[in-house]
Every structure is written in structure tokens, then in C-alpha cells.
Design a protein around this motif. Structure first.
Motif, PDB file in Angstrom:
ATOM      1  N   ASP A  58       0.661  -1.415  -0.357  1.00 20.61           N
ATOM      2  CA  ASP A  58      -0.132  -0.083  -0.075  1.00 20.61           C
ATOM      3  C   ASP A  58       0.759   1.250  -0.276  1.00 20.61           C
ATOM      4  O   ASP A  58       1.353   1.925   0.793  1.00 20.61           O
ATOM      5  CB  ASP A  58      -0.896   0.248   1.208  1.00 20.61           C
ATOM      6  CG  ASP A  58      -1.998   0.713   1.029  1.00 20.61           C
ATOM      7  OD1 ASP A  58      -2.157   1.799   1.067  1.00 20.61           O
ATOM      8  OD2 ASP A  58      -3.334   0.308   1.707  1.00 20.61           O
ATOM      9  N   GLU A  59       0.544   1.610  -1.367  1.00 27.08           N
ATOM     10  CA  GLU A  59       1.940   2.916  -1.168  1.00 27.08           C
ATOM     11  C   GLU A  59       1.953   3.998  -0.443  1.00 27.08           C
ATOM     12  O   GLU A  59       2.417   4.686   0.043  1.00 27.08           O
ATOM     13  CB  GLU A  59       1.819   3.617  -2.662  1.00 27.08           C
ATOM     14  CG  GLU A  59       2.827   5.008  -2.999  1.00 27.08           C
ATOM     15  CD  GLU A  59       3.165   5.162  -4.050  1.00 27.08           C
ATOM     16  OE1 GLU A  59       3.721   5.573  -5.073  1.00 27.08           O
ATOM     17  OE2 GLU A  59       2.197   4.761  -5.368  1.00 27.08           O
ATOM     18  N   SER A  60      -0.106   4.538  -0.499  1.00 28.52           N
ATOM     19  CA  SER A  60      -0.620   5.865   0.713  1.00 28.52           C
ATOM     20  C   SER A  60       0.053   5.745   1.940  1.00 28.52           C
ATOM     21  O   SER A  60       0.592   5.904   2.728  1.00 28.52           O
ATOM     22  CB  SER A  60      -1.225   5.828   0.162  1.00 28.52           C
ATOM     23  OG  SER A  60      -2.313   4.926   1.133  1.00 28.52           O
ATOM     24  N   LYS A  61       0.200   4.036   2.561  1.00 29.82           N
ATOM     25  CA  LYS A  61       0.088   3.730   3.875  1.00 29.82           C
ATOM     26  C   LYS A  61       2.212   3.722   3.816  1.00 29.82           C
ATOM     27  O   LYS A  61       2.328   4.333   4.983  1.00 29.82           O
ATOM     28  CB  LYS A  61      -0.226   2.952   4.432  1.00 29.82           C
ATOM     29  CG  LYS A  61      -1.551   2.719   4.593  1.00 29.82           C
ATOM     30  CD  LYS A  61      -1.940   1.257   4.494  1.00 29.82           C
ATOM     31  CE  LYS A  61      -4.204   1.228   5.044  1.00 29.82           C
ATOM     32  NZ  LYS A  61      -4.430   2.161   3.895  1.00 29.82           N
ATOM     33  N   VAL A  62       2.583   3.827   3.039  1.00 29.26           N
ATOM     34  CA  VAL A  62       4.112   3.658   3.572  1.00 29.26           C
ATOM     35  C   VAL A  62       4.356   5.291   3.399  1.00 29.26           C
ATOM     36  O   VAL A  62       6.027   5.560   3.811  1.00 29.26           O
ATOM     37  CB  VAL A  62       5.166   3.648   2.109  1.00 29.26           C
ATOM     38  CG1 VAL A  62       6.904   3.229   2.341  1.00 29.26           C
ATOM     39  CG2 VAL A  62       4.537   1.311   1.588  1.00 29.26           C
ATOM     40  N   ALA A  63       4.043   6.519   2.716  1.00 26.26           N
ATOM     41  CA  ALA A  63       4.465   7.381   2.667  1.00 26.26           C
ATOM     42  C   ALA A  63       3.479   8.177   3.837  1.00 26.26           C
ATOM     43  O   ALA A  63       4.444   8.943   4.421  1.00 26.26           O
ATOM     44  CB  ALA A  63       3.543   8.433   1.116  1.00 26.26           C
ATOM     45  N   GLN A  64       2.355   7.374   4.296  1.00 24.67           N
ATOM     46  CA  GLN A  64       2.117   8.657   5.175  1.00 24.67           C
ATOM     47  C   GLN A  64       3.297   7.939   6.487  1.00 24.67           C
ATOM     48  O   GLN A  64       3.289   9.344   7.389  1.00 24.67           O
ATOM     49  CB  GLN A  64       0.904   7.768   6.042  1.00 24.67           C
ATOM     50  CG  GLN A  64       0.345   8.125   7.082  1.00 24.67           C
ATOM     51  CD  GLN A  64      -1.841   8.450   7.167  1.00 24.67           C
ATOM     52  OE1 GLN A  64      -1.988   7.146   6.621  1.00 24.67           O
ATOM     53  NE2 GLN A  64      -1.943   8.261   8.260  1.00 24.67           N
ATOM     54  N   ILE A  65       3.808   6.975   6.699  1.00 28.63           N
ATOM     55  CA  ILE A  65       4.618   6.604   7.592  1.00 28.63           C
ATOM     56  C   ILE A  65       5.463   7.179   7.461  1.00 28.63           C
ATOM     57  O   ILE A  65       6.366   7.897   8.163  1.00 28.63           O
ATOM     58  CB  ILE A  65       5.055   5.236   7.386  1.00 28.63           C
ATOM     59  CG1 ILE A  65       4.169   4.235   7.773  1.00 28.63           C
ATOM     60  CG2 ILE A  65       6.267   4.725   8.465  1.00 28.63           C
ATOM     61  CD1 ILE A  65       4.096   2.739   7.557  1.00 28.63           C
ATOM     62  N   LEU A  66       6.308   7.586   5.855  1.00 29.26           N
ATOM     63  CA  LEU A  66       7.224   8.694   5.975  1.00 29.26           C
ATOM     64  C   LEU A  66       7.523  10.474   6.330  1.00 29.26           C
ATOM     65  O   LEU A  66       8.090  10.602   6.889  1.00 29.26           O
ATOM     66  CB  LEU A  66       7.965   7.999   4.730  1.00 29.26           C
ATOM     67  CG  LEU A  66       8.600   7.371   4.131  1.00 29.26           C
ATOM     68  CD1 LEU A  66       9.111   6.971   2.903  1.00 29.26           C
ATOM     69  CD2 LEU A  66       9.433   6.648   5.099  1.00 29.26           C
ATOM     70  N   ARG A  67       6.226  10.287   6.768  1.00 34.01           N
ATOM     71  CA  ARG A  67       5.352  11.578   6.659  1.00 34.01           C
ATOM     72  C   ARG A  67       6.138  12.424   7.732  1.00 34.01           C
ATOM     73  O   ARG A  67       6.218  13.476   8.194  1.00 34.01           O
ATOM     74  CB  ARG A  67       4.165  12.122   5.538  1.00 34.01           C
ATOM     75  CG  ARG A  67       4.514  12.519   4.122  1.00 34.01           C
ATOM     76  CD  ARG A  67       3.295  13.154   3.960  1.00 34.01           C
ATOM     77  NE  ARG A  67       1.668  12.689   4.200  1.00 34.01           N
ATOM     78  CZ  ARG A  67       1.157  11.383   3.810  1.00 34.01           C
ATOM     79  NH1 ARG A  67       1.635  11.309   2.317  1.00 34.01           N
ATOM     80  NH2 ARG A  67      -0.426  10.603   4.190  1.00 34.01           N
TER      81      ARG A  67
END
Length: 713
Positions: free
Chosen positions: A330-339
Motif C-alpha cells: 500500500d503506497e499511501s500507507k508507506v508514504a504516510q509513515i515516511l511523512r
């Protein structure tokens, strides 16, 4: 040496047992160890008498610290299947293998060497008791004279003594049985108490579960209820600041700006609360897709750059990822973690840099966000992952946060099958890391699939269908340096796509695939005209060989699988119906004769070439299954032969085994390793080691050696 005993008759076996006990008694062993030693020696001596018609037993004391050492030799036909016997896998029906395995367990040291037609030597020893002082040469001589001076006991006395030992052992077992019965009664009483405790804990856990569900439902409902008025406040504040209904005074603009900032902060809190509630309730949905890490980083750069204050002395560096495969998660959840990681780093870093990196580690991608900020004290490093916790610091008063970003990030990472870790030092900075599987573990179908790795022209493709990445890694290691190239797939969908593009030489199929039916796929393979003739090797953890073979599988193995058995199975499946021949290229007739002798019990046809040119001609004309090549030859040397073989389209795919006495430096070995299956030295010390090395190399070259391996181990 203390004593030597020839074994010619059955009573000599009894005498070997008696002498062992006598010497063990003289050396200070207790009664139990005396019985162990006597039993071990009588078992091996009985084997020598029964299977080799005689032998010799030597007793001595050696080593430092000293040990009682016994050597039993015979000149029989040797022990076939010795490796299987020692591993406990062989059953001859005579009981021989039980005696050897049992004897090894009784001794501190046990070594056996058995060569076909040359007999068997067993060396075993037991260390002397630490309480026993070391024996001098004169003391050992005295023991030797005492043992020689004693006349052998009557065999019936030895039988009587064995019976007494058995009675003592039975009495000891009876005593232990009574102790176990008593202990079991105590355990039953304890278990009743534990069951009662578990019932109480279950009741408490049920209450906590209900309370947690109420909390989650409350958070979810209240978050939704808050969103509507918050959105209204944000919209109205933007309208006022845009002067849509008239101008504002300076003071009014300041007040509306405060209202807008408070609404934004409250909105972030509500969003985080709602996400946490969904995760805890198990209602959050993972939507995996295929994406590149470089694209994810490009998006992050654009999203996070506005967080940098103009004129700030903090640099945001997002390193370009190198050679990382596409992720299916899930790209959006990986991005949320990094944000969350980056926004926290920017908040608590006054100068220096915030660096974002990604590297591949096995079957995961590890993302790291490092900063040069204020750091976190050791006592607070676990607390920051608790809900609403914010660590007191001078910068904390200047920045706003919900205290939910890191707890939410940890839950999201675990949801994706990954984890989060961190390391930090006060005034030095922090590094937050999340490891995310390259493929989402609970995915069942993959809408897109990477193209298989380019096939090497000199290797045969083997398709593996296996959902455990660790097992695929093991298969890859097993097939490394062999004539086979692994094509790994983790789902049936991937396997079907590969079969549309590649025709493998064989398929290794795991039946126990999570959420998928391997039996159906096996029927599908054997029912399709295009795949029916591809050999299928079923490898699974359950012994259902009959079912696998009934459904069309060509062979079967139980996990875990060792390298040689796996390669032997593949060799047999792929080459079982074709005659096999190898070519020896060596100018030394003695070495050609030696290799032929080592392979005398194999079904291989052996071709010989006395020089490089003859070898090249035979290789092109006969196309052997493997070539054993010497490097040091007159006229055309082995290096030139190897180069010409690999540059010829007819011979370039023939596996080559280097068998030479030449001393090779590291660079030359590295170069040869790229063009050959194995590099063997002619200087090997023993025939057993030479056979093992040659067997290993030929198996890697694809030669079927099952029968030879069983008769020459």
C-alpha cells in the motif's frame, strides 16, 4: 597400547566386552560407564565378526586430558550407505545401523571410516573422570600386565553379569517411573490451579476487549461528528481571510488566523484518531499496488518541501534509491509513515540536515529518516510510541503535534507486515527506520508482475512455486553454481504468467500455499497439453507423496530439503531417459585412469582426450553432459581449451569441471569460477574426499548419480 585382541570366534566378542570392563575398572570409571564402554565395544566387535568374519580390537590411553580409546578394525567389504546409517535414515533389516548409532551416543568421541573392499575402522573414546589423576607410563604398563595376566572369564559369567546390569537398570527405571507418577500428580494439581487462573484471565480479557471496542467505537463516531463542524470552521475562516464579505481590520485578521490554525490542528488530531480507531478495529483496508521507490520519493519531495521554513538552516535530502525492485504494497500507507518521520525530524532539527534513504535487505526494503536534531533521551525512546505522549523539550513549546503520529506509524507498518525501530542520542540526532516487505505478505493475486530475470543461455530454467521467501532463498543457494537457474514465484498467478513466457525444465511446487490450492494447480499442469510433459517435483512439509504422485507429480520431497538430494532429484527428472557421458581432457594417463576408477560403478560413458585439441574435437562431435578438464597440458593448455569451448555455440552450454594440480591465485580462481561449475584440486588427501568432491561437482553439472552416491558414500 594397553591390550590387543584378535576376533576370530564368537567367544572373542564376549572376551572383548570382558576386557573392556576390566580395563575401564582399572582406569577408574564407575560401574555405569563400565557398562556403557563394554556395551559399545561388544556392539562394534559383533559387527566386525558378523559382517567381516573377524577383526582386531586395540585398547589404549591417549590425549591430554587422557581418554580411554578403543580402535576396532576389520578387512571386510565395508559398510554401504554409511552416511544414511549415521543419519539414522537407513534400515537394513539386520539391525546393524542401530548398533552403530547407539554406540555413537554412548561415547564422547566416535569416528568411523569405511571404504568399499578395504574394510572398516571405528575409533571411539571416553574421557577419564576429572577426579582420576593422569596415569603415568609405568602405571599404564602395570594395568597392561594386570589385564594380560587375568584369564578370560567364562562366557556364562559374562551373561550373568549382563543380566545383573539389566536388573539394576530396570530397578532404576522403576524408581524413576514412580518419581514421574508422583510428579504427574503434582502437575495435575498445579494444572487445575492454572485452569482456574486462565478462566479468570479470560474473563478479564473479555472485559478489556469490550472496553476497547467501546473506546474504538466512541473514537470513530466522535471523529466523524467532529469533522463536519471543523470543515465548516476551516471553510468560513478561509472565506473571511479572502475578504469575500468585506475587509478585515488587522486585529480581526489576526484573530481569524488563530481560529484557522486551531481548526487545522484539531483536524489533524481527528484524522489521526480516526485512523487509529480503524486500525485497532481491524477495519482499515490495505490496497496493494506495484510502485517504484524512486516515484514514491519524488512525490515525498514535492509534499514535504513546503514544510521547510524559508531561510532555514536545515536541508532536506532525499537520496535516490539504487537497484531496489518495485514494491507491491500500500503506497499511501508507506508514504504516510515516511511523512510522519520527516515532519517530526524537521520539527526538532534546528540546523544540519534531514536525510531520507532506502536500501534493500533480503526480502524487505528498509526506509530510514535521519536528522541532526535534539535527539531523544534513552528513557523516552519507547514512550514516544505511546498514544498522546509528547516529550518535554525547548522546541516542543514552539511546535504543535498530536502525539499520535509515531504510534499510528508503528501500527501501519505492522499492518503491512513490517516493523519500526529507532536509535537516538541527545544533541546528536535521531534515525527512524521502517522495514516493509517488498511483497505485501497477505496478497493473494498480483495485477502486475515483473518480467522474469534474464535467462542465462548456459543454464536450465527451474520454476519454483513457493510462498515463503526464506525457502526461495534456500532454493536459490542450493541451485547456485549449478547448471540450473531458479525462477522464483510466490503465487500461482505469478507462476502462470511465467509459464506463458518461459518453458522451464522442471517445476518445484509447494502444495501448502497460503490462500491457494496447489493440488488444483498440479491438476491444471498435467491436464494442459503445453505443460503436461514438464516434470513436477512436489516439495512440502506434509508426507502426502501418494496423493501427489496420483495427481501426476513426477517426484516428491519433504521439507527441509538439502542441496544434494534436491539436485539429484532434478537431475533424475530432467536426464533420466537420456544416456549420460562425460569427457576427460587430461594428458596424464594416470589421472585419467584414477577418475575412471572413481566412476567405475556409475552408468556414465567416459570419453578420453589426451590433449586439448582432441578434447575440443570430441566435445564438438560427441556433445558430452559434462567435461572434466586439466589446466596444465602441452600445446593447447586448459585455459585456451576452456575459452574455445565457451566461444563455440555448440559447446558453450556444456558444464566444465576444472580438475587440476595447478596453484591458482584468487583472481584466476574468480575468472575460472565464471566459466566452470567447480574447481577441484588433484592434491586431495584421501580417496573418500576425492569421491565426495567429484560427486558434488558432477551433481551440480546435472549428472544423475543417485545409485553411485548410495554405494560409495
Amino acid at each position: 597400547m594397553l591390550f590387543r585382541l584378535e576376533i576370530h570366534y564368537e567367544q572373542d566378542v564376549v572376551q572383548a566386552r570382558q576386557r573392556t570392563r576390566e580395563i575401564a575398572e582399572q582406569l577408574g570409571f564407575d560401574a555405569q560407564d563400565q557398562a556403557r564402554l563394554a556395551t559399545a565395544v561388544s556392539e562394534i566387535a559383533r559387527n566386525a565378526f558378523q559382517y567381516a568374519k573377524g577383526g582386531m580390537v586395540e585398547f589404549c590411553v591417549e590425549g591430554e586430558p587422557q581418554a580411554f580409546l578403543i580402535r576396532v578394525e576389520d578387512r571386510g567389504e565395508g559398510i554401504p550407505h554409511l552416511a544414511d546409517v549415521l543419519a539414522g535414515r537407513y534400515n537394513s533389516g539386520t539391525g546393524m545401523e542401530l548398533g552403530i548409532v547407539g554406540t555413537r551416543r554412548l561415547m564422547d568421541f566416535f569416528e568411523i571410516e569405511s571404504l568399499p573392499g578395504q574394510g572398516t575402522t571405528v575409533v571411539m573414546s571416553k574421557r577419564l573422570s576429572k577426579r582420576t589423576p593422569s596415569f603415568s607410563d609405568s602405571q599404564l604398563q602395570q594395568i597392561r600386565e594386570t589385564v594380560i595376566g587375568r584369564s578370560p572369564q567364562n562366557p556364562y559369567e559374562e551373561i550373568q553379569r549382563q543380566n545383573q546390569e539389566l536388573l539394576r537398570a530396570m530397578a532404576e527405571l522403576r524408581k524413576r517411573e514412580e518419581e514421574l507418577i508422583h510428579l504427574n500428580r503434582e502437575l495435575e494439581d498445579t494444572n487445575r490451579g492454572v485452569v482456574a487462573l486462565y478462566a479468570e484471565l479470560d474473563e478479564k480479557a473479555d472485559s478489556l476487549q469490550k472496553a476497547n471496542e467501546l473506546k474504538t467505537r466512541f473514537l470513530s463516531n466522535m471523529s466523524h461528528e467532529f469533522r463536519t463542524p471543523l470543515n465548516s470552521i476551516l471553510s468560513l475562516s478561509r472565506m473571511l481571510l479572502a475578504r469575500m464579505d468585506g475587509d478585515l481590520t488587522t486585529e480581526q485578521e489576526k484573530q481569524v488566523t488563530f481560529i484557522q490554525k486551531a481548526a487545522i490542528g484539531l483536524s489533524e488530531l481527528v484524522n489521526d484518531l480516526l485512523d487509529l480507531a480503524k486500525v485497532e478495529a481491524g477495519k482499515i483496508e490495505v490496497r496493494p499496488s506495484t510502485f517504484e521507490v524512486s516515484d514514491l520519493f519524488a512525490t515525498l519531495r514535492g509534499m514535504l518541501r513546503p514544510l521547510l521554513v524559508q531561510g532555514s538552516s536545515v536541508a532536506l535530502i532525499v537520496e535516490e534509491p539504487n537497484a531496489i525492485p518495485p514494491l507491491y504494497t500500500d503506497e499511501s500507507k508507506v508514504a504516510q509513515i515516511l511523512r510522519n518521520f520527516v515532519s517530526n525530524a524537521l520539527k526538532f532539527t534546528q540546523e544540519g540536515e534531514v536525510r531520507v534513504t532506502a536500501i534493500q535487505t533480503g526480502h524487505t526494503v528498509t526506509f530510514s529518516v535521519s536528522d541532526t536534531g535534539i535527539g531523544i533521551a534513552p528513557g523516552d525512546q519507547e514512550r514516544i510510541f505511546e498514544d498522546f505522549v509528547q516529550i518535554e523539550s525547548p522546541l516542543q513549546k514552539q511546535v504543535k503535534g498530536t502525539g499520535l503520529g509515531l504510534p499510528l506509524s508503528r501500527k501501519l507498518a505492522e499492518l503491512l507486515g513490517g516493523s519500526i525501530s529507532m536509535r537516538s542520542e541527545l544533541d546528536q540526532g535521531s534515525t527512524f527506520t521502517t522495514s516493509i516487505p517488498i511483497v505485501y505478505p497477505h496478497a493473494t493475486e498480483f495485477p502486475t508482475l515483473q518480467q522474469p530475470a534474464p535467462l542465462e543461455p548456459n543454464r536450465l530454467p527451474i520454476l519454483a512455486v513457493e510462498d515463503h521467501p526464506e525457502t526461495l532463498f534456500i532454493y536459490e543457494k542450493h541451485l547456485q553454481e549449478s547448471t540450473y537457474q531458479l525462477i522464483p514465484t510466490r503465487t500461482l498467478a505469478q507462476a502462470r504468467l511465467v509459464l506463458q513466457q518461459v518453458r522451464p525444465m522442471a517445476i518445484m511446487l509447494d502444495i501448502m500455499l497460503e490462500g491457494q490450492n496447489g493440488w488444483t494447480f498440479l491438476r491444471e499442469l498435467k491436464g494442459d497439453e503445453t505443460t503436461r510433459t514438464i516434470p513436477v517435483l512436489v516439495i512440502t512439509i506434509i508426507d502426502n507423496e501418494k496423493q501427489a504422485l496420483a495427481l501426476g507429480a513426477n517426484d516428491f520431497l519433504i521439507k527441509p530439503v538439502d542441496r544434494l538430494p534436491l539436485l539429484n532429484k532434478l537431475n533424475t527428472l530432467i536426464n533420466k531417459n537420456s544416456p549420460q557421458k562425460i569427457l576427460l581432457i587430461d594428458d596424464d594417463p594416470a589421472y585419467r585412469y584414477l577418475v575412471k576408477q572413481l566412476l567405475v560403478n556409475t552408468p556414465l560413458s567416459i570419453l578420453e582426450a589426451v590433449n586439448g585439441q582432441e578434447g575440443l574435437n570430441l566435445a564438438q562431435r560427441e556433445y558430452p553432459n559434462a567435461i572434466v578438464l586439466d589446466l596444465e597440458m602441452p600445446e593447447i593448455g586448459g585455459f585456451d581449451v576452456l575459452e574455445q569451448l565457451k566461444n563455440n555455440s555448440v559447446t558453450q552450454s556444456i558444464p566444465v569441471i576444472i580438475h587440476s594440480s595447478a596453484q591458482l591465485d584468487v583472481e584466476v580462481q574468480s575468472q575460472l569460477a565464471k566459466q566452470s561449475i567447480a574447481i577441484l584440486s588433484k592434491e586431495t588427501g584421501s580417496q573418500t574426499a576425492t569421491i565426495a568432491q567429484l560427486q558434488d561437482a558432477l551433481v551440480k553439472a546435472g549428472i544423475v548419480l543417485d545409485a553411485w552416491g548410495q554405494t560409495n558414500v
